[in-house]
Write a protein that holds these residues in place. Structure first.
Motif, PDB file in Angstrom:
ATOM      1  N   GLU A   1       0.855  -1.182   0.000  1.00  0.00           N
ATOM      2  CA  GLU A   1       0.000   0.000   0.000  1.00  0.00           C
ATOM      3  C   GLU A   1       0.889   1.229   0.000  1.00  0.00           C
ATOM      4  O   GLU A   1       1.853   1.296   0.763  1.00  0.00           O
ATOM      5  CB  GLU A   1      -0.872   0.036   1.254  1.00  0.00           C
ATOM      6  CG  GLU A   1      -1.912  -1.041   1.322  1.00  0.00           C
ATOM      7  CD  GLU A   1      -2.715  -0.968   2.605  1.00  0.00           C
ATOM      8  OE1 GLU A   1      -2.770   0.121   3.231  1.00  0.00           O
ATOM      9  OE2 GLU A   1      -3.278  -1.997   2.988  1.00  0.00           O
ATOM     10  N   GLY A   2       0.561   2.193  -0.850  1.00  0.00           N
ATOM     11  CA  GLY A   2       1.402   3.379  -0.884  1.00  0.00           C
ATOM     12  C   GLY A   2       0.737   4.548  -1.577  1.00  0.00           C
ATOM     13  O   GLY A   2      -0.431   4.509  -1.948  1.00  0.00           O
ATOM     14  N   LYS A   3       1.537   5.595  -1.729  1.00  0.00           N
ATOM     15  CA  LYS A   3       1.103   6.801  -2.429  1.00  0.00           C
ATOM     16  C   LYS A   3       1.991   6.964  -3.653  1.00  0.00           C
ATOM     17  O   LYS A   3       3.216   6.917  -3.558  1.00  0.00           O
ATOM     18  CB  LYS A   3       1.212   8.024  -1.532  1.00  0.00           C
ATOM     19  CG  LYS A   3       0.184   8.021  -0.425  1.00  0.00           C
ATOM     20  CD  LYS A   3      -0.151   9.432  -0.026  1.00  0.00           C
ATOM     21  CE  LYS A   3      -1.146   9.403   1.103  1.00  0.00           C
ATOM     22  NZ  LYS A   3      -2.491   9.595   0.677  1.00  0.00           N
ATOM     23  N   ALA A   4       1.342   7.175  -4.784  1.00  0.00           N
ATOM     24  CA  ALA A   4       2.063   7.326  -6.044  1.00  0.00           C
ATOM     25  C   ALA A   4       2.162   8.796  -6.426  1.00  0.00           C
ATOM     26  O   ALA A   4       1.265   9.590  -6.135  1.00  0.00           O
ATOM     27  CB  ALA A   4       1.351   6.551  -7.145  1.00  0.00           C
ATOM     28  N   SER A   5       3.239   9.116  -7.065  1.00  0.00           N
ATOM     29  CA  SER A   5       3.407  10.447  -7.638  1.00  0.00           C
ATOM     30  C   SER A   5       3.988  10.282  -9.034  1.00  0.00           C
ATOM     31  O   SER A   5       4.600   9.266  -9.352  1.00  0.00           O
ATOM     32  CB  SER A   5       4.315  11.320  -6.769  1.00  0.00           C
ATOM     33  OG  SER A   5       5.595  10.742  -6.665  1.00  0.00           O
ATOM     34  N   ILE A   6       3.785  11.282  -9.851  1.00  0.00           N
ATOM     35  CA  ILE A   6       4.276  11.254 -11.222  1.00  0.00           C
ATOM     36  C   ILE A   6       5.611  11.973 -11.274  1.00  0.00           C
ATOM     37  O   ILE A   6       5.743  13.091 -10.799  1.00  0.00           O
ATOM     38  CB  ILE A   6       3.258  11.898 -12.173  1.00  0.00           C
ATOM     39  CG1 ILE A   6       1.991  11.041 -12.188  1.00  0.00           C
ATOM     40  CG2 ILE A   6       3.841  12.086 -13.564  1.00  0.00           C
ATOM     41  CD1 ILE A   6       0.835  11.651 -12.934  1.00  0.00           C
ATOM     42  N   SER A   7       6.600  11.285 -11.844  1.00  0.00           N
ATOM     43  CA  SER A   7       7.936  11.866 -11.956  1.00  0.00           C
ATOM     44  C   SER A   7       8.339  11.959 -13.418  1.00  0.00           C
ATOM     45  O   SER A   7       8.143  11.022 -14.186  1.00  0.00           O
ATOM     46  CB  SER A   7       8.962  11.009 -11.205  1.00  0.00           C
ATOM     47  OG  SER A   7      10.262  11.519 -11.409  1.00  0.00           O
ATOM     48  N   GLU A   8       8.909  13.109 -13.763  1.00  0.00           N
ATOM     49  CA  GLU A   8       9.501  13.291 -15.087  1.00  0.00           C
ATOM     50  C   GLU A   8      11.007  13.511 -14.963  1.00  0.00           C
ATOM     51  O   GLU A   8      11.651  13.994 -15.900  1.00  0.00           O
ATOM     52  CB  GLU A   8       8.816  14.451 -15.806  1.00  0.00           C
ATOM     53  CG  GLU A   8       7.347  14.151 -16.088  1.00  0.00           C
ATOM     54  CD  GLU A   8       6.682  15.175 -16.983  1.00  0.00           C
ATOM     55  OE1 GLU A   8       7.211  15.415 -18.086  1.00  0.00           O
ATOM     56  OE2 GLU A   8       5.642  15.717 -16.569  1.00  0.00           O
ATOM     57  N   ASP A   9      11.555  13.116 -13.806  1.00  0.00           N
ATOM     58  CA  ASP A   9      12.988  13.256 -13.540  1.00  0.00           C
ATOM     59  C   ASP A   9      13.780  12.449 -14.573  1.00  0.00           C
ATOM     60  O   ASP A   9      13.620  11.227 -14.670  1.00  0.00           O
ATOM     61  CB  ASP A   9      13.296  12.779 -12.125  1.00  0.00           C
ATOM     62  CG  ASP A   9      14.764  12.896 -11.801  1.00  0.00           C
ATOM     63  OD1 ASP A   9      15.503  11.920 -12.078  1.00  0.00           O
ATOM     64  OD2 ASP A   9      15.176  13.940 -11.273  1.00  0.00           O
ATOM     65  N   GLN A  10      14.619  13.118 -15.334  1.00  0.00           N
ATOM     66  CA  GLN A  10      15.350  12.468 -16.417  1.00  0.00           C
ATOM     67  C   GLN A  10      16.295  11.382 -15.909  1.00  0.00           C
ATOM     68  O   GLN A  10      16.426  10.331 -16.529  1.00  0.00           O
ATOM     69  CB  GLN A  10      16.111  13.506 -17.251  1.00  0.00           C
ATOM     70  CG  GLN A  10      16.648  12.960 -18.545  1.00  0.00           C
ATOM     71  CD  GLN A  10      15.574  12.406 -19.463  1.00  0.00           C
ATOM     72  OE1 GLN A  10      14.482  12.952 -19.589  1.00  0.00           O
ATOM     73  NE2 GLN A  10      15.874  11.294 -20.116  1.00  0.00           N
TER      74      GLN A  10
END
Length: 140
Positions: free
Chosen positions: A83-92
């Motif tokens: 179980e967790g929290k997702a975030s969107i990353s565009e870190d190259q």
């Protein structure tokens, strides 16, 4: 089972099993799909297209549930409920770190502007079917 041993068993499953289910929340209901996961310790990462429903769903509600480890042998297969929290990353750097040539089926390369990474930070991980003390919960 002590926390150190539990952590090791969870990491062993994450190392061996890369395909699992990712459930997001849509209208207060789960929406699951198979994904490929990469881990850095207990952090999970999965590539996706920024124009997918899952990216939109995570923007609206970052709570996710992941199953990893079941081998299909039946009772006794160890697996984890994550179980967790997702975030969107565009870190190259992250995109390049998890990039592999199989992703060419969906993206031009690690610089593709539609290629994003879902970064999933755990809240709780349950080790299932690990013997008589199952399930074991790792609070993070």
């Amino acid at each position: 089972m002590d926390k150190q041993k539990l952590n090791k068993e969870v990491l062993d499953i994450l190392k061996k099993h890369k395909v699992g289910t990712l459930a997001t929340v849509v209208d207060n209901k789960p929406h699951s799909r198979y994904m490929t996961f990469f881990n850095d310790e207990l952090m999970l990462y999965t590539p996706t297209n920024k124009n997918t429903l899952k990216a939109e769903e995570i923007d609206e509600n970052p709570n996710v549930h992941i199953l990893l480890g079941y081998e299909g042998e039946g009772f006794g297969d160890e697996y984890i409920e994550f179980e967790g929290k997702a975030s969107i990353s565009e870190d190259q750097r992250l995109k390049e770190k998890i990039w592999n040539d199989q992703m060419k089926n969906w993206f031009e390369g690690p610089n593709d502007p539609d290629y994003i990474v879902l970064a999933i930070k755990p809240n709780k991980i349950r080790l299932m079917n690990s013997g008589q003390e199952s399930p074991q919960t790792l609070e993070v």
